[in-house]
Motif scaffolding. Sequence first.
Motif, PDB file in Angstrom:
ATOM      1  N   HIS A 252       7.766  -1.510  -6.614  1.00 28.52           N
ATOM      2  CA  HIS A 252       9.126  -2.073  -6.585  1.00 28.52           C
ATOM      3  C   HIS A 252      10.059  -1.173  -5.780  1.00 28.52           C
ATOM      4  N   ILE A 253       9.903   0.141  -5.924  1.00 31.12           N
ATOM      5  CA  ILE A 253      10.736   1.072  -5.157  1.00 31.12           C
ATOM      6  C   ILE A 253      10.455   0.911  -3.661  1.00 31.12           C
ATOM      7  N   LYS A 254       9.191   0.838  -3.283  1.00 30.40           N
ATOM      8  CA  LYS A 254       8.834   0.700  -1.869  1.00 30.40           C
ATOM      9  C   LYS A 254       9.378  -0.605  -1.287  1.00 30.40           C
ATOM     10  N   LYS A 255       9.224  -1.695  -2.027  1.00 24.94           N
ATOM     11  CA  LYS A 255       9.705  -2.988  -1.531  1.00 24.94           C
ATOM     12  C   LYS A 255      11.223  -2.996  -1.410  1.00 24.94           C
ATOM     13  N   ALA A 256      11.908  -2.335  -2.361  1.00 24.50           N
ATOM     14  CA  ALA A 256      13.371  -2.265  -2.287  1.00 24.50           C
ATOM     15  C   ALA A 256      13.813  -1.448  -1.080  1.00 24.50           C
ATOM     16  N   LEU A 257      13.088  -0.402  -0.752  1.00 24.90           N
ATOM     17  CA  LEU A 257      13.411   0.392   0.430  1.00 24.90           C
ATOM     18  C   LEU A 257      13.260  -0.437   1.705  1.00 24.90           C
ATOM     19  N   LEU A 258      12.190  -1.214   1.786  1.00 28.26           N
ATOM     20  CA  LEU A 258      11.980  -2.054   2.973  1.00 28.26           C
ATOM     21  C   LEU A 258      13.027  -3.157   3.054  1.00 28.26           C
ATOM     22  N   ILE A 291       3.681   1.047   6.330  1.00 32.18           N
ATOM     23  CA  ILE A 291       4.256   0.670   5.031  1.00 32.18           C
ATOM     24  C   ILE A 291       4.663  -0.799   5.049  1.00 32.18           C
ATOM     25  N   VAL A 292       5.258  -1.248   6.165  1.00 36.05           N
ATOM     26  CA  VAL A 292       5.652  -2.655   6.285  1.00 36.05           C
ATOM     27  C   VAL A 292       4.424  -3.549   6.208  1.00 36.05           C
ATOM     28  N   ALA A 293       3.365  -3.175   6.889  1.00 37.48           N
ATOM     29  CA  ALA A 293       2.147  -3.987   6.891  1.00 37.48           C
ATOM     30  C   ALA A 293       1.554  -4.102   5.494  1.00 37.48           C
ATOM     31  N   GLU A 294       1.655  -3.030   4.682  1.00 36.38           N
ATOM     32  CA  GLU A 294       1.029  -3.026   3.363  1.00 36.38           C
ATOM     33  C   GLU A 294       1.922  -3.628   2.283  1.00 36.38           C
ATOM     34  N   PHE A 295       3.221  -3.351   2.339  1.00 39.25           N
ATOM     35  CA  PHE A 295       4.094  -3.736   1.232  1.00 39.25           C
ATOM     36  C   PHE A 295       5.176  -4.748   1.612  1.00 39.25           C
ATOM     37  N   GLY A 296       5.371  -4.999   2.892  1.00 37.05           N
ATOM     38  CA  GLY A 296       6.446  -5.891   3.312  1.00 37.05           C
ATOM     39  C   GLY A 296       6.106  -7.355   3.114  1.00 37.05           C
ATOM     40  N   SER A 297       7.119  -8.141   2.760  1.00 40.73           N
ATOM     41  CA  SER A 297       6.951  -9.591   2.704  1.00 40.73           C
ATOM     42  C   SER A 297       6.828 -10.132   4.119  1.00 40.73           C
ATOM     43  N   GLU A 298       6.493 -11.415   4.250  1.00 44.19           N
ATOM     44  CA  GLU A 298       6.393 -12.010   5.589  1.00 44.19           C
ATOM     45  C   GLU A 298       7.736 -11.946   6.307  1.00 44.19           C
ATOM     46  N   ASP A 299       8.836 -12.135   5.571  1.00 42.49           N
ATOM     47  CA  ASP A 299      10.154 -12.043   6.196  1.00 42.49           C
ATOM     48  C   ASP A 299      10.431 -10.626   6.694  1.00 42.49           C
ATOM     49  N   ILE A 300      10.109  -9.623   5.864  1.00 40.84           N
ATOM     50  CA  ILE A 300      10.344  -8.236   6.267  1.00 40.84           C
ATOM     51  C   ILE A 300       9.531  -7.899   7.514  1.00 40.84           C
ATOM     52  N   LYS A 301       8.313  -8.393   7.579  1.00 42.58           N
ATOM     53  CA  LYS A 301       7.488  -8.153   8.773  1.00 42.58           C
ATOM     54  C   LYS A 301       8.145  -8.751  10.010  1.00 42.58           C
ATOM     55  N   SER A 302       8.730  -9.938   9.859  1.00 45.05           N
ATOM     56  CA  SER A 302       9.418 -10.566  10.998  1.00 45.05           C
ATOM     57  C   SER A 302      10.651  -9.768  11.395  1.00 45.05           C
ATOM     58  N   TYR A 303      11.434  -9.326  10.386  1.00 45.57           N
ATOM     59  CA  TYR A 303      12.627  -8.531  10.706  1.00 45.57           C
ATOM     60  C   TYR A 303      12.246  -7.200  11.362  1.00 45.57           C
ATOM     61  N   TYR A 304      11.138  -6.619  10.934  1.00 48.14           N
ATOM     62  CA  TYR A 304      10.686  -5.365  11.556  1.00 48.14           C
ATOM     63  C   TYR A 304      10.301  -5.610  13.018  1.00 48.14           C
ATOM     64  N   ASN A 305       9.660  -6.732  13.300  1.00 48.53           N
ATOM     65  CA  ASN A 305       9.330  -7.074  14.683  1.00 48.53           C
ATOM     66  C   ASN A 305      10.585  -7.237  15.527  1.00 48.53           C
TER      67      ASN A 305
END
Length: 641
Positions: A252-258, A291-305
């Motif tokens: 939960h901490i990792k996901k909140a950070l992302l 970290i994004v690849a392992e814990f990020g949601s699909e939306d977070i992965k898109s925002y990271y891109n």
Amino acid sequence: MSNQMTWQIKAGQQMGKNEASIEMFKKGSEGAISALVRENVQNSLDVVEDPSQPVRVEFKIDYVNELPGQDELSSIYDKIKNSKPWNGAYNEDIEKIQNILNMNKIPILKVSDFNTTGAAGAADYDEFGAGTSWKAMTEVNGQTLKSQSDSAGSFGIGKNANRAVTPLQLMFFTSQTAKDIHPYSQGWMIYASIVDRNANPQVSGNSFFYKTVDNKPIDHELEEFKNMGARTQPGTDIFIPGIDLTPDFINHIKKALLENFLVSIETNKLTVSIDNQGDEQTISSTNLSEIVAEFGSEDIKSYYNALTQKDSQMIFSMPTFEYKGQTLVEPGDVVFKVFQSDSVKGTRKAMLTRGIGMKINNYPEKGRAFTQGIDFTAVLLVTGRKANELLHNIENPEHTSWNNADKLKSFPAARKLFEGLKSFMRESITSLLPEATEEIVAYGLEELLVDPSLSSGDKVADRLPVHIANIEIKKTVKPISRKRSNGPIGSGTGGEGVPKPKEGGKLVEKKNVKPGLQRNPVSTGDEGDQYIDVTPYMSSVRSKYVNAVHSVEIYPDVSIKNPEMIFEIVGDSSTDTKFNILHAKVSKQGVAVEASENSIKLISDDMPFNVGEPIVVNFETDTDNDVSFNVKVIGKVNNEN
């Protein structure tokens, strides 16, 4: 200064347990752990010591044998429990607290920051003196003393996110500045007042402080927490006891950070360490992609891109923006980065960030804002000092929105800037619309169109070839008729729609209209009744939009029962921009209301709406802004009428 420490009970106003600023974080949409991460990291980023280096925040989980002043603390909880005005309301909660205090090992979350200034004011503490950052952190709600006017946090309530994750509603602080020769410490618990006619004081406040007996901060670190590491440089440690260490706590901490600090980490403003009883992991710009690849949601992965976009054609810089002779944005102050992919469906939203890189929210919050026919994900980076100051003025206390009506009225320059930012983002996306190609973009139709080459049940992609054959209809949707007599709601004179025809102050029936059941039949009801489309028999339609509430008046030329109003956003033919009607009410007494998605049905079997009698409904929607509607009305008309 005395070295003797104690929990202090001070006189105050009788107050219950439900401190609003704590409950806000418990019930927030983010969840208590996410709010804790967001508020603590934000506070640390706001007090960076050397901006050329990242702030380091550490989340450390461990156990201690006992808490500072634990016996006294336990007694305070019991006194609250036994206070008669609470009628036993806190008995169960305090029993849980006592169970935690009786544990052999009490779980602790320690949140520490480095490359920060620390909280000043402990060394020369004066209870009745000027406000200091030490006081604001350790004993005052609703106050902050951050040096920058564009700081992400400035409402002074974020620290209560820490209390929201522990039943004890308790935390301890240790902080040191560059001028301090040693760290200073203090405890602060907020619960409910102690009320006892035989005690002194008879009524306490709801805040209890662990300090020296002469009411000063403790001039050293707390012995009970020494196994969790010593403070050797400027910065702050916050100890939160009694947290519930679920198996997913670290994730939960990792996901909140992302979710909240993707930009801060990628731009090297922030690094984070997570230490779970010696098992330590660091998150920084160097390993963020993993970290994004392992814990990020699909939306977070898109925002990271989008954030890591390097194609200059997909990166837009807002030009100089002025308001009443004042420059609000200079070139480079606002950057908009866009990501598109043929293989990954975009969010069709923009993550809004400013200053330190903390996410504010996604735009649009609801509904649609960008032109149809293009798929994308985007990130808005507002880094200019002036723009940050203005946007800070219109943020809500949780720092999750710039769209606050009252504040937008109070700060016209900030409102103009916010409008300019939205226009800049929309225009940037529109500029990416492709020229005519061999494809049609059909967003939202993947549920309706089936590629015969695919296995049964598989969906096609959003992009469909122009030459389509053998289309199988999976679902048919009957569209709302756009035939109407008086235009879309909200489009008439003065924004009030078409006015009612009057003669001597009375309604006049149209002479050329002869209602007949043969027109636009919909379905047949009981004997003598029939549901029909009565939209052509409305003498007028009026609407207004005040404080996010739509008010619609419809005047029928026929007597109808059980009218159902079906609303459609004008110009909206997309299937991915549905809206829902909320909190629907009708002015006529005794009429029940049923609201479902974009329709309102009024149950009026025993009391029909007569000719000329207004049908008045008030409702809200989950769309982002005021919109114009088409409306279709279906009703039951008695043949005898």
